[in-house]
Design a protein around this motif. Structure first.
Motif, PDB file in Angstrom:
ATOM      1  N   LEU A   1     -16.731 -43.542   0.785  1.00 61.64           N
ATOM      2  CA  LEU A   1     -17.244 -42.380   0.905  1.00 61.64           C
ATOM      3  C   LEU A   1     -17.954 -42.392  -0.481  1.00 61.64           C
ATOM      4  CD1 LEU A   1     -15.837 -39.143   2.365  1.00 61.64           C
ATOM      5  CD2 LEU A   1     -16.304 -39.007  -0.085  1.00 61.64           C
TER       6      LEU A   1
ATOM      7  N   ALA B   1     -21.058 -43.998  -0.754  1.00 62.17           N
ATOM      8  CA  ALA B   1     -22.290 -43.466   0.212  1.00 62.17           C
ATOM      9  C   ALA B   1     -22.637 -42.041  -0.498  1.00 62.17           C
ATOM     10  CB  ALA B   1     -21.682 -42.981   1.506  1.00 62.17           C
ATOM     11  N   GLU B   2     -21.861 -41.239  -1.185  1.00 61.40           N
ATOM     12  CA  GLU B   2     -22.105 -39.970  -2.081  1.00 61.40           C
ATOM     13  C   GLU B   2     -23.311 -40.422  -2.984  1.00 61.40           C
ATOM     14  OE1 GLU B   2     -18.957 -36.633  -1.658  1.00 61.40           O
ATOM     15  OE2 GLU B   2     -18.418 -38.378  -3.023  1.00 61.40           O
TER      16      GLU B   2
ATOM     17  N   SER C   1     -15.854 -39.105   6.415  1.00 60.77           N
ATOM     18  CA  SER C   1     -15.060 -38.081   6.402  1.00 60.77           C
ATOM     19  C   SER C   1     -14.168 -37.874   7.708  1.00 60.77           C
ATOM     20  CB  SER C   1     -15.768 -36.780   5.975  1.00 60.77           C
ATOM     21  OG  SER C   1     -16.458 -36.720   4.825  1.00 60.77           O
TER      22      SER C   1
ATOM     23  N   GLY D   1     -26.435 -41.011  -1.717  1.00 62.81           N
ATOM     24  CA  GLY D   1     -27.049 -39.882  -0.818  1.00 62.81           C
ATOM     25  C   GLY D   1     -27.053 -40.282   0.637  1.00 62.81           C
ATOM     26  N   ASP D   2     -26.064 -41.215   1.032  1.00 57.40           N
ATOM     27  CA  ASP D   2     -26.027 -41.658   2.269  1.00 57.40           C
ATOM     28  C   ASP D   2     -25.199 -40.584   3.177  1.00 57.40           C
ATOM     29  OD1 ASP D   2     -25.813 -42.734   4.942  1.00 57.40           O
ATOM     30  OD2 ASP D   2     -25.329 -44.710   4.163  1.00 57.40           O
ATOM     31  N   TRP D   3     -25.647 -39.505   3.654  1.00 51.12           N
ATOM     32  CA  TRP D   3     -24.885 -38.364   4.068  1.00 51.12           C
ATOM     33  C   TRP D   3     -24.562 -38.505   5.410  1.00 51.12           C
ATOM     34  CZ3 TRP D   3     -23.529 -36.495  -0.099  1.00 51.12           C
ATOM     35  CH2 TRP D   3     -24.319 -36.415  -1.275  1.00 51.12           C
ATOM     36  N   ASP D   4     -25.283 -39.403   6.268  1.00 46.62           N
ATOM     37  CA  ASP D   4     -24.854 -39.652   7.418  1.00 46.62           C
ATOM     38  C   ASP D   4     -23.565 -40.516   7.308  1.00 46.62           C
ATOM     39  OD1 ASP D   4     -26.716 -38.140   9.056  1.00 46.62           O
ATOM     40  OD2 ASP D   4     -27.813 -40.016   9.175  1.00 46.62           O
ATOM     41  N   LYS D   5     -23.323 -41.194   6.510  1.00 46.82           N
ATOM     42  CA  LYS D   5     -22.190 -42.227   6.178  1.00 46.82           C
ATOM     43  C   LYS D   5     -21.061 -41.244   5.449  1.00 46.82           C
ATOM     44  CE  LYS D   5     -20.543 -46.865   4.502  1.00 46.82           C
ATOM     45  NZ  LYS D   5     -20.904 -48.066   4.064  1.00 46.82           N
ATOM     46  N   VAL D   6     -21.240 -40.410   4.765  1.00 45.71           N
ATOM     47  CA  VAL D   6     -20.352 -39.400   4.274  1.00 45.71           C
ATOM     48  C   VAL D   6     -19.737 -38.641   5.389  1.00 45.71           C
ATOM     49  CG1 VAL D   6     -19.994 -37.185   2.787  1.00 45.71           C
ATOM     50  CG2 VAL D   6     -21.427 -39.227   1.950  1.00 45.71           C
ATOM     51  N   VAL D   7     -20.297 -38.182   6.421  1.00 40.49           N
ATOM     52  CA  VAL D   7     -19.854 -37.541   7.483  1.00 40.49           C
ATOM     53  C   VAL D   7     -18.986 -38.138   8.296  1.00 40.49           C
ATOM     54  CG1 VAL D   7     -20.433 -36.173   9.438  1.00 40.49           C
ATOM     55  CG2 VAL D   7     -21.823 -35.802   7.391  1.00 40.49           C
TER      56      VAL D   7
END
Length: 62
Positions: free
Chosen positions: A18, A21-22, A34, A25-31
């Motif tokens: 995570l 990914a942050e 999470s 800036g890979d926000w889909d992966k962050v979600v």
């Protein structure tokens, strides 16, 4: 107890991923990560409940 150990290790792995990914800036992966962390936390809670039930029934936990 093994289930809890396995889930804790997964959470540690997911947190590392995570953070990476942050950083990119890979926000889909962050979600997604999470959600995976939350699911692992839920699984830890279920395993802990099973341990508590077993203890109350006088069973040995290995």
């Amino acid at each position: 107890m093994k289930e809890i150990d396995d889930q804790v290790l997964l959470i540690v792995k997911y947190v590392r991923e995570l953070k990476q990914a942050e950083d990119v800036g890979d926000w889909d992966k962050v979600v997604s990560l999470s959600d995976a962390i939350q699911e692992s936390g839920h699984n830890i809670g279920k395993a802990a409940d099973e341990i508590n039930v077993a203890i109350k029934r006088g069973m040995h936990i290995g």
